[in-house]
Design a protein around this motif. Structure first.
Motif: not given
Length: 154
Positions: A88, A90, A115
């Motif tokens: 993930d 950011y 995000n």
């Protein structure tokens, strides 16, 4: 009694936006609109001797929406990185509002640790002259690097 001068309003087109992602800066020249909000999270408190419910701030949540022209694969690549690799990503978004016709100067705000919530993976619309996409996101911190000057009343 003074009044706010119309010339000090800020044009919506007089802005610059950048995304800082994985150590590189990219101008969001294909962005059309960004809106970010901070919402206080409150706890309801009931106390003896008071019939009404009171509220106490207990935190906050940052959310936003970024509208871009459908002209980049960047955000789809970020979503695929999460889907395929579990990574993930950011990023920070820096927005500067600076209208040269206004006496207010400029304001620069950084949304930190953004995000993505959702990304359009494909798009077409036979009735649309221009394709756009809206992406919702969250953020975890905010800094104001430059603040507008106080208006001089007319």
């Amino acid at each position: 009694m003074g009044f706010f001068k119309a010339e000090d309003t800020i044009s919506g087109q007089e802005a610059r936006a950048y995304i800082t992602i994985e150590g590189r800066n990219e101008e969001l020249f294909y962005a059309k609109k960004i809106e970010s909000k901070v919402e206080k999270q409150k706890t309801e408190i009931k106390t003896l001797g008071r019939r009404g419910t009171q509220n106490k701030a207990a935190g906050w949540k940052g959310t936003g929406t970024l509208t871009v022209y459908y002209a980049t694969t960047l955000f789809r690549e970020l979503m695929l990185k999460y889907m395929k690799e579990g990574k993930d990503v950011y990023f920070d978004i820096t927005v500067t509002n600076e209208d040269p016709t206004s006496g207010l100067g400029k304001q620069t705000v950084v949304l930190k640790n953004c995000n993505l919530d959702e990304v359009s993976m494909t798009a077409f619309d036979v009735d649309s002259e221009v394709l756009e996409e809206d992406m919702s996101f969250t953020f975890e911190d905010v800094d104001i690097l430059n603040a507008f000057n106080k208006p001089v009343l007319g």
